[in-house]
Design a protein around this motif. Structure first.
Motif, short mmCIF file in Angstrom:
data_model
loop_
_atom_site.label_atom_id
_atom_site.label_comp_id
_atom_site.label_asym_id
_atom_site.label_seq_id
_atom_site.Cartn_x
_atom_site.Cartn_y
_atom_site.Cartn_z
N GLY A 27 0.99 -1.28 -0.05
CA GLY A 27 0.11 -0.04 -0.03
C GLY A 27 0.77 1.27 0.00
O GLY A 27 0.65 2.24 -0.76
N ARG A 28 1.72 1.38 0.68
CA ARG A 28 2.73 2.38 0.82
C ARG A 28 3.32 2.55 -0.44
O ARG A 28 3.54 3.90 -1.04
CB ARG A 28 3.60 2.37 1.87
N TRP A 29 4.07 1.60 -0.94
CA TRP A 29 4.82 1.61 -2.22
C TRP A 29 3.88 2.12 -3.51
O TRP A 29 4.03 3.02 -4.18
CB TRP A 29 5.23 0.22 -2.60
N ALA A 30 2.65 1.22 -3.61
CA ALA A 30 1.76 1.82 -4.40
C ALA A 30 1.18 3.25 -4.43
O ALA A 30 1.12 4.02 -5.33
CB ALA A 30 0.59 0.97 -4.61
N SER A 31 1.23 3.77 -3.19
CA SER A 31 0.82 5.33 -3.17
C SER A 31 1.59 6.18 -3.57
O SER A 31 1.63 7.30 -3.99
CB SER A 31 0.78 5.48 -1.59
N GLU A 32 3.13 5.72 -3.60
CA GLU A 32 4.13 6.46 -4.22
C GLU A 32 4.25 6.33 -5.77
O GLU A 32 4.58 7.17 -6.42
CB GLU A 32 5.47 6.44 -3.38
N THR A 33 4.13 4.97 -6.18
CA THR A 33 4.14 4.87 -7.43
C THR A 33 3.04 5.00 -8.44
O THR A 33 3.19 5.46 -9.49
CB THR A 33 4.57 3.21 -7.64
N ALA A 34 1.95 4.67 -7.98
CA ALA A 34 0.70 4.86 -8.66
C ALA A 34 -0.36 5.08 -7.98
O ALA A 34 -1.49 4.24 -7.44
CB ALA A 34 0.22 3.51 -9.49
N PRO A 35 -0.69 6.43 -7.34
CA PRO A 35 -1.52 6.74 -6.08
C PRO A 35 -2.94 6.39 -6.72
O PRO A 35 -3.73 6.30 -5.75
CB PRO A 35 -1.37 8.27 -5.98
N ARG A 36 -3.31 6.58 -7.95
CA ARG A 36 -4.70 6.37 -8.20
C ARG A 36 -5.38 4.81 -8.07
O ARG A 36 -6.46 4.72 -7.85
CB ARG A 36 -5.03 6.98 -9.55
N ALA A 37 -4.31 3.94 -8.17
CA ALA A 37 -4.53 2.53 -8.23
C ALA A 37 -4.19 2.07 -6.86
O ALA A 37 -4.27 0.62 -6.85
CB ALA A 37 -3.73 2.05 -9.53
#
Length: 58
Positions: A27-37
């Motif tokens: 969740g933390r990684w994705a928030s930085e990498t692809a916030p909308r997804a």
């Protein structure tokens, strides 16, 4: 390596805890990498691998 039956619940609880930690890190990684997804990715992982629900050993 043999696993004793009596050790299995504690081992499964440890795996469950680590999977929940992994889900949090995703969740933390994705928030930085692809916030909308990010939320959708975490939801899909959780739904498919049933990570955040209670661990049922019985």
């Amino acid at each position: 390596m043999e696993i004793q039956l009596d050790d299995l619940p504690a081992l499964l609880a440890t795996v469950h805890l680590r999977l929940r930690g992994f889900l949090s890190l995703v969740g933390r990684w994705a928030s930085e990498t692809a916030p909308r997804a990010a939320d959708r990715l975490v939801t899909l992982l959780d739904e498919n691998f049933e990570i955040s629900g209670p661990l049922e050993l019985g």
